[in-house]
Design a protein around this motif. Structure first.
Motif, PDB file in Angstrom:
ATOM      1  N   SER A  80       0.831  -1.200   0.000  1.00 36.23           N
ATOM      2  CA  SER A  80       0.000   0.000   0.000  1.00 36.23           C
ATOM      3  C   SER A  80       0.871   1.258   0.000  1.00 36.23           C
ATOM      4  O   SER A  80       0.611   2.214  -0.743  1.00 36.23           O
ATOM      5  CB  SER A  80      -0.929  -0.005   1.214  1.00 36.23           C
ATOM      6  N   PHE A  81       1.919   1.256   0.825  1.00 39.18           N
ATOM      7  CA  PHE A  81       2.845   2.378   0.867  1.00 39.18           C
ATOM      8  C   PHE A  81       3.499   2.562  -0.510  1.00 39.18           C
ATOM      9  O   PHE A  81       3.633   3.678  -1.001  1.00 39.18           O
ATOM     10  CB  PHE A  81       3.904   2.153   1.942  1.00 39.18           C
ATOM     11  N   ALA A  82       3.870   1.447  -1.116  1.00 41.25           N
ATOM     12  CA  ALA A  82       4.513   1.486  -2.437  1.00 41.25           C
ATOM     13  C   ALA A  82       3.604   2.139  -3.479  1.00 41.25           C
ATOM     14  O   ALA A  82       4.074   2.902  -4.330  1.00 41.25           O
ATOM     15  CB  ALA A  82       4.899   0.080  -2.879  1.00 41.25           C
ATOM     16  N   GLN A  83       2.313   1.860  -3.421  1.00 44.99           N
ATOM     17  CA  GLN A  83       1.374   2.472  -4.372  1.00 44.99           C
ATOM     18  C   GLN A  83       1.294   3.979  -4.169  1.00 44.99           C
ATOM     19  O   GLN A  83       1.303   4.743  -5.125  1.00 44.99           O
ATOM     20  CB  GLN A  83      -0.013   1.854  -4.232  1.00 44.99           C
ATOM     21  N   ARG A  84       1.235   4.393  -2.930  1.00 42.23           N
ATOM     22  CA  ARG A  84       1.088   5.819  -2.628  1.00 42.23           C
ATOM     23  C   ARG A  84       2.359   6.628  -2.889  1.00 42.23           C
ATOM     24  O   ARG A  84       2.288   7.815  -3.181  1.00 42.23           O
ATOM     25  CB  ARG A  84       0.647   6.015  -1.185  1.00 42.23           C
ATOM     26  N   PHE A  85       3.515   5.995  -2.748  1.00 40.57           N
ATOM     27  CA  PHE A  85       4.782   6.712  -2.866  1.00 40.57           C
ATOM     28  C   PHE A  85       5.651   6.173  -4.003  1.00 40.57           C
ATOM     29  O   PHE A  85       6.875   6.277  -3.962  1.00 40.57           O
ATOM     30  CB  PHE A  85       5.536   6.655  -1.531  1.00 40.57           C
ATOM     31  N   SER A  86       5.011   5.630  -5.032  1.00 41.78           N
ATOM     32  CA  SER A  86       5.750   4.985  -6.129  1.00 41.78           C
ATOM     33  C   SER A  86       6.733   5.930  -6.815  1.00 41.78           C
ATOM     34  O   SER A  86       7.800   5.496  -7.255  1.00 41.78           O
ATOM     35  CB  SER A  86       4.784   4.389  -7.149  1.00 41.78           C
ATOM     36  N   LYS A  87       6.426   7.208  -6.888  1.00 44.50           N
ATOM     37  CA  LYS A  87       7.325   8.141  -7.575  1.00 44.50           C
ATOM     38  C   LYS A  87       8.651   8.329  -6.834  1.00 44.50           C
ATOM     39  O   LYS A  87       9.611   8.822  -7.405  1.00 44.50           O
ATOM     40  CB  LYS A  87       6.644   9.483  -7.818  1.00 44.50           C
TER      41      LYS A  87
END
Length: 184
Positions: free
Chosen positions: A55-62
């Motif tokens: 979930s963190f990866a999706q939100r902070f992918s950039k």
């Protein structure tokens, strides 16, 4: 001590960490500083469950340096990912388990958390006792010394430590060392 750079990244990360379904716990030196212990903080470490890592990866992918993946070393195993946010390294780990002699321990240190308030937000931090166990298991004795000094100052939860020791006999020696050094 939390620098302005770390504080700016915390301001960006905390809204995600405080969502109703979120289960993020600040660990490492970030947790210690948030608890008022004077330690230098150079990065932000978060512990969560597997879903939290993704979930963190999706939100902070950039900001991603390392996408979430399972990783295992001699000392630890779990899901890990890394991000560079405003020149601050943020490491997110999920379902991590420490090892003794190659054996994964059924010990989840983020179940016993200490809530703290940071800029009006209640966030979860890893308890001092669990930080000590983890640092000793990872061979981070310099960090453990800082924690030992703090337990001597504020005391430690011996009942909690003894319950871990009875549940996980492999940790008995480490926990007895902590209990012995908790005394002021």
């Amino acid at each position: 001590m939390i620098s302005k750079g770390i504080e700016a990244v915390l301001d960006e990360v905390i809204p995600v960490c405080t969502l109703p379904y979120a289960n993020y716990v600040f660990v490492g030196r970030t947790a210690l500083a948030l608890q008022g212990i004077d330690v230098p903080v150079s990065d932000i470490d978060l512990a969560t469950h597997k879903e939290g890592v993704f979930s963190f990866a999706q939100r902070f992918s950039k900001y991603a340096l390392t996408p979430p993946c399972w990783s295992e070393t001699q000392q630890i195993a779990g899901y890990f990912s890394q991000y560079m946010i405003q020149n601050v390294l943020v490491e997110v780990m999920g379902e991590t388990r420490n090892k003794i002699s190659g054996q994964l321990l059924p010990y989840n240190p983020i179940k016993n958390t200490l809530p703290v308030i940071f800029k009006g937000n209640q966030i979860l931090t890893m308890q001092l006792e669990d930080q000590l166990i983890t640092n000793l298991l990872l061979g981070r004795f310099d960090r453990a010394e800082i924690l030992f000094r703090e337990t001597q100052r504020r005391g430690c939860n011996k009942t909690y430590l003894e319950s871990i020791s009875s549940q996980i006999p492999l940790l008995a020696d480490i926990i007895q060392t902590i209990i012995n050094r908790c005394e002021p």
